[in-house]
Each structure stands twice: as structure tokens, then as C-alpha cells.
Motif scaffolding. Sequence first.
Motif, short mmCIF file in Angstrom:
data_model
loop_
_atom_site.label_atom_id
_atom_site.label_comp_id
_atom_site.label_asym_id
_atom_site.label_seq_id
_atom_site.Cartn_x
_atom_site.Cartn_y
_atom_site.Cartn_z
N PHE A 1 -27.15 -94.07 -66.22
CA PHE A 1 -25.94 -93.49 -66.44
C PHE A 1 -25.51 -92.38 -65.27
CE2 PHE A 1 -28.26 -91.04 -69.16
CZ PHE A 1 -27.83 -89.87 -69.21
N GLY A 2 -24.57 -92.15 -65.07
CA GLY A 2 -24.03 -90.77 -64.37
C GLY A 2 -22.78 -90.51 -64.92
N ILE A 3 -22.60 -88.89 -64.70
CA ILE A 3 -21.50 -88.43 -65.03
C ILE A 3 -20.93 -87.69 -64.01
CG2 ILE A 3 -20.93 -86.56 -66.64
CD1 ILE A 3 -23.14 -87.02 -68.43
N CYS A 4 -19.67 -87.63 -63.84
CA CYS A 4 -18.73 -87.16 -62.60
C CYS A 4 -17.57 -86.46 -63.31
CB CYS A 4 -18.35 -88.36 -61.74
SG CYS A 4 -17.22 -87.61 -60.51
N ASN A 5 -17.49 -85.17 -62.90
CA ASN A 5 -16.25 -84.43 -63.36
C ASN A 5 -15.35 -84.60 -62.23
OD1 ASN A 5 -17.66 -83.05 -65.61
ND2 ASN A 5 -18.63 -81.75 -64.24
N GLY B 1 -9.82 -81.84 -66.11
CA GLY B 1 -8.96 -82.35 -67.33
C GLY B 1 -9.65 -83.67 -67.70
N GLU B 2 -10.55 -84.45 -66.78
CA GLU B 2 -11.29 -85.57 -66.87
C GLU B 2 -12.64 -85.84 -66.23
OE1 GLU B 2 -8.29 -88.81 -66.29
OE2 GLU B 2 -9.88 -89.89 -65.01
N SER B 3 -13.50 -86.33 -66.92
CA SER B 3 -14.72 -86.68 -66.55
C SER B 3 -14.92 -88.16 -66.64
CB SER B 3 -15.76 -85.82 -67.22
OG SER B 3 -15.78 -84.57 -67.36
N TRP B 4 -15.95 -88.73 -65.76
CA TRP B 4 -16.14 -90.20 -65.83
C TRP B 4 -17.54 -90.27 -66.22
CZ3 TRP B 4 -13.90 -90.96 -60.38
CH2 TRP B 4 -12.59 -90.87 -60.44
N VAL B 5 -17.91 -91.13 -67.00
CA VAL B 5 -19.35 -91.61 -67.46
C VAL B 5 -19.55 -93.08 -66.93
CG1 VAL B 5 -21.08 -91.86 -69.14
CG2 VAL B 5 -19.38 -90.12 -69.39
N THR B 6 -20.58 -93.52 -66.11
CA THR B 6 -20.74 -94.67 -65.86
C THR B 6 -22.01 -95.24 -66.04
OG1 THR B 6 -21.88 -94.00 -63.63
CG2 THR B 6 -19.37 -94.38 -63.65
N ASP B 7 -22.18 -96.58 -66.71
CA ASP B 7 -23.63 -97.09 -67.06
C ASP B 7 -23.85 -98.39 -66.38
OD1 ASP B 7 -25.94 -97.70 -68.65
OD2 ASP B 7 -24.50 -98.98 -69.94
N GLY B 8 -24.67 -98.78 -65.76
CA GLY B 8 -24.85 -99.96 -64.97
C GLY B 8 -26.38 -100.80 -65.20
N SER B 9 -26.20 -101.94 -65.18
CA SER B 9 -27.48 -102.76 -65.21
C SER B 9 -27.69 -103.73 -64.18
CB SER B 9 -27.68 -103.41 -66.67
OG SER B 9 -26.68 -104.24 -66.88
N ALA C 1 -9.28 -77.52 -70.55
CA ALA C 1 -9.74 -77.76 -69.47
C ALA C 1 -11.27 -77.48 -69.39
CB ALA C 1 -9.22 -77.01 -68.33
N ASN C 2 -11.99 -78.25 -68.75
CA ASN C 2 -13.44 -78.16 -68.57
C ASN C 2 -13.66 -77.11 -67.53
OD1 ASN C 2 -16.23 -78.35 -67.97
ND2 ASN C 2 -16.03 -80.43 -67.50
N GLU C 3 -14.23 -76.18 -68.15
CA GLU C 3 -14.51 -74.63 -67.32
C GLU C 3 -15.52 -74.95 -66.25
OE1 GLU C 3 -14.72 -71.64 -70.10
OE2 GLU C 3 -12.77 -71.86 -70.65
N LEU C 4 -16.35 -75.93 -66.37
CA LEU C 4 -17.42 -76.10 -65.47
C LEU C 4 -16.72 -76.64 -64.08
CD1 LEU C 4 -20.08 -77.82 -67.54
CD2 LEU C 4 -20.00 -75.44 -66.77
N VAL C 5 -15.65 -77.06 -64.00
CA VAL C 5 -15.03 -77.67 -62.69
C VAL C 5 -13.80 -76.51 -62.20
CG1 VAL C 5 -13.57 -79.31 -61.79
CG2 VAL C 5 -15.10 -80.16 -63.73
N LYS C 6 -14.12 -76.23 -61.10
CA LYS C 6 -13.13 -75.50 -60.34
C LYS C 6 -12.14 -76.35 -59.53
CE LYS C 6 -15.53 -72.01 -61.80
NZ LYS C 6 -15.14 -71.26 -62.77
N ALA C 7 -10.92 -76.02 -59.85
CA ALA C 7 -10.07 -76.98 -59.10
C ALA C 7 -9.74 -76.40 -57.75
CB ALA C 7 -8.82 -76.79 -59.94
#
Length: 53
Positions: free
Chosen positions: A11-15, A19-27, A47-53
Amino acid sequence: MRLIVIDDGNFGICNASPGESWVTDGSWCPKTNTGELNLARVKWRKANELVKA
């Protein structure tokens, strides 16, 4: 609130924005040459404070 369950551990996570994050899961199965990719969008109430707009 919903819970995201990762099936395979690949899996992977992308901010995408504050206001939005994506989580992917592949096989992928090499014997049958088939696979799948799942995408979950997480929309934050604050707002996700880890992301700088």
C-alpha cells in the motif's frame, strides 16, 4: 467515520491536498498474470497540517 483495511500489505499513501489524502493497495499474481489496484480517498474535516498548500 470509515475504516480502511489494507489486504495485501502493498500500500501507499499520498497527501493530494490539505483536504484530501489517497490510499492505494495493489496486488499481482504472476502465475495468472492478474492483479488489482484499489484506491481510497480520505477527505479531512480539518486541513491536514502535514501538507503545505
